[in-house]
Design an enzyme around this catalytic site. Sequence first.
Site, PDB file in Angstrom:
ATOM      1  N   ASP A   1     -46.604 -21.182 -40.305  1.00 35.69           N
ATOM      2  CA  ASP A   1     -47.582 -21.460 -39.249  1.00 35.69           C
ATOM      3  C   ASP A   1     -48.292 -20.202 -38.755  1.00 35.69           C
ATOM      4  O   ASP A   1     -49.167 -20.277 -37.914  1.00 35.69           O
ATOM      5  CB  ASP A   1     -46.875 -22.156 -38.073  1.00 35.69           C
ATOM      6  CG  ASP A   1     -47.850 -22.783 -37.086  1.00 35.69           C
ATOM      7  OD1 ASP A   1     -48.908 -23.266 -37.524  1.00 35.69           O
ATOM      8  OD2 ASP A   1     -47.563 -22.783 -35.878  1.00 35.69           O
TER       9      ASP A   1
ATOM     10  N   SER B   1     -52.367 -26.054 -33.572  1.00 36.77           N
ATOM     11  CA  SER B   1     -51.963 -26.883 -34.700  1.00 36.77           C
ATOM     12  C   SER B   1     -51.882 -28.339 -34.264  1.00 36.77           C
ATOM     13  O   SER B   1     -51.385 -28.652 -33.185  1.00 36.77           O
ATOM     14  CB  SER B   1     -50.594 -26.435 -35.224  1.00 36.77           C
ATOM     15  OG  SER B   1     -50.629 -25.076 -35.616  1.00 36.77           O
TER      16      SER B   1
ATOM     17  N   GLN C   1     -52.042 -28.074 -43.291  1.00 44.51           N
ATOM     18  CA  GLN C   1     -52.095 -28.165 -41.834  1.00 44.51           C
ATOM     19  C   GLN C   1     -53.516 -28.462 -41.383  1.00 44.51           C
ATOM     20  O   GLN C   1     -54.478 -27.940 -41.953  1.00 44.51           O
ATOM     21  CB  GLN C   1     -51.640 -26.845 -41.198  1.00 44.51           C
ATOM     22  CG  GLN C   1     -51.632 -26.876 -39.672  1.00 44.51           C
ATOM     23  CD  GLN C   1     -51.250 -25.525 -39.072  1.00 44.51           C
ATOM     24  OE1 GLN C   1     -52.091 -24.655 -38.902  1.00 44.51           O
ATOM     25  NE2 GLN C   1     -49.976 -25.348 -38.762  1.00 44.51           N
TER      26      GLN C   1
END
Length: 294
Positions: free
Chosen positions: A207, A231, A281
């Site tokens: 991430d 996110s 993502q």
Amino acid sequence: MNEALKEVLDLLDLEQIEQDMFRGRSPEERVQRVFGGQVAAQALVAAGRTVPAGKNVHSLHAYFIRPGDPAIPIVYDVERVRDGRSFSTRRVVAIQHGKAIFTMSASFHVEEPGIEHQASAMPVVPDPETLPTFQEQMTALVGEDHEQREWLARPRPVDARYVSPLVWEAHLDPDLRSTETNVWFRFDADLPDDPLLHVVLAAYASDYTLVDTILLAHGLAWGASDIMGASLDHAIWFHRPFRADEWLLYAQQSPSAGGARGLARGEMFNASGELVVSVVQEAMIRTNLSRNRR
């Protein structure tokens, strides 16, 4: 092992407060919200602790629902959806202030022989040891800004070596803008031979730079542009065994952005060129033009 990595490993050692219920904390630092990679990693630890021995995680699918509050613990409630002979499925809800901030489904699988192929080839890039560290690259960029230098001096759990430009460099030079990012990373310590720990750390690191890949195409940079990002969802597939304390190349690209959202995908390769992890993502990216449309 530096103190930052020790703290990450401590954060991943969740407290069990009830059957299938665990409690995790956040680092003691002044941030507005909990790092998404931390929540995903802790949720995966919680799920993994309820799975029979011999089954390893092969995929997870997660949604970030609300910003995490770093000032209070996070409770992870695990649901044992299914335990079959080959696969086990878990659903995890992360809770703060009585509300869900994150949900994740994860699947675990016994090791089995089968067909193998790999369509993606590792990009041809310089060896990580020949590249500057993130701190060295940023120090050259910020110059004599003492406040920034103090921030850069803090130890970090991940040793990251950027093949591609940083978003702050692309912000200053339009010629550096791209929809692709390549970053070498490793957790710089000898870690235990625990397969779950290595995949959890890869989930944590996954991430770090995906949203930056979206920003890089537009010359946007944290602190230098009027943007807000977060996110929205995160999916990871673990293809082959690997070690997070050995160099992994994280090859990322952003195929699309629009409607205040951006998509990024990444592939992690070990030093031998084997594809070990795939990541996708979607993130919210609000600029000064769209921020008021809440």
